[in-house]
Design an enzyme around this catalytic site. Sequence first.
Site: not given
Ligand code: LLP
Length: 409
Positions: A338-339, A269-271, A228, A312, A308
């Site tokens: 077409c949206e 757990e960063p994405g 997050g 959002y 996105r």
């Molecule tokens: N851990 C868990 C359990 C999660 O559900 C998520 C994201 C992450 C880690 C990684 O979060 P991050 O570090 O990427 O913020 N699709 C949305 C973000 C929602 C992600 C859902 N879970 C976007 O494009 O902003």
Amino acid sequence: MQLSEQNTYNIQGIDPHQLIEDFGSPLYVYDGSTIKRKVSELQHAFAGINMKIKYACKANTNLSILRLMREIGVELDVVSPGELEIGMLAGYAANQITFTPSGVPFEEVKTAVDAGAIVNIDSIPLLKWFGQTYGNTKPCLIRIKPNVAAGGNIKIMTAHADSKFGISVLLLDQILDVVKKYDIKIVGLHQHTGSDIKDAEPFLQVADILFEAAKHFPDLEIIDLGGGFKVSYLPGDAITDMDLLGRKITERFKKFCSEYGRELQLWFEPGKFLVSESGFLIVNATVVKEDPARNFVHVNSGLNHLIRPMMYGSYHHILNLTNPGGEPKVYNVVGYICETDTFATDRTLPEVSPGDALAFLNAGAYGLTMSSNYNARMRPAEVLIDNGAAKLIRRRETIDDLLLTQIEI
Ligand code: LLP
């Protein structure tokens, strides 16, 4: 993406126009050096403790990205059997993978646990099933919902009281009853606050809630604080100050460990933090429409490739790669679907002409993984630039890919 003295953009010295020439457009491009930099920033910030990074691969599941992560010591967080399989194909051992499901069929949990992954239990019914199925023979973590509202956007907040995720900390007594009844081996507590969280404060607040709950579980090895961290979508945007966060959490975590009586591992757990900035969606302007109300730039892409902004209301910075020094003009940048698929409203860009290459920034996370074939449009190809070489890591889809699963009757 760098702007050179000659006023041209490049990624690791490679001109994006060359990438379009070689691989076509639209195109997802990832800069491997950015991913490595983000990983070391995080490792550096938490150097004083036993910290593990579990990349939330829902952000980007390309095998080559996962291999890169594995090579630099990053482990994996997955949310489905599909992600588990992709992770293992990328060379991860199952015991390097955490399965963090959300209300999934229990057979999926069985698949993951039997493969050797560790699971974050997210409901009392799943905890009971886990106890009945495995007793104390398999370790697991419990996903706690701390009832803390934090994050940039309600759609991506996950720890507030109304969120579907995790088991409310208010149900701690019930959790303890089930754990006792089945003698479940709880080795960790987990929580994920949401996405786009800038300040250290919410992370500290939820950490304290987990530390408090942890006192009731004598066999813990792990505290998992989820992902997050906020990245910069707007130029100059305030982002999570990783060094500050690292210092504050490390201090608190060390104190907790000494009270708990043992050195634990701290997992994140960063994405987004690891891959967002590395990625660019490169497109071409198709039509420039000078409407009495607005100037529209249409591009050969849409919400089918990057959802996105529409999902959002997210801001993605846009560069005009072909005419970086052009006269500033105000546009709505829109897709070909077409949206109403508006990427940007009232955006000032160097003057755009049809054919110009544009780049959407921060497209490395939740770009291609959230894409679709809406309007029977193909997904773009993906290219990874690493050590100065651009390599195709996903070919462009064809109509055959779209029809592959259809059955004519
Ligand atoms: N851990 C868990 C359990 C999660 O559900 C998520 C994201 C992450 C880690 C990684 O979060 P991050 O570090 O990427 O913020 N699709 C949305 C973000 C929602 C992600 C859902 N879970 C976007 O494009 O902003």
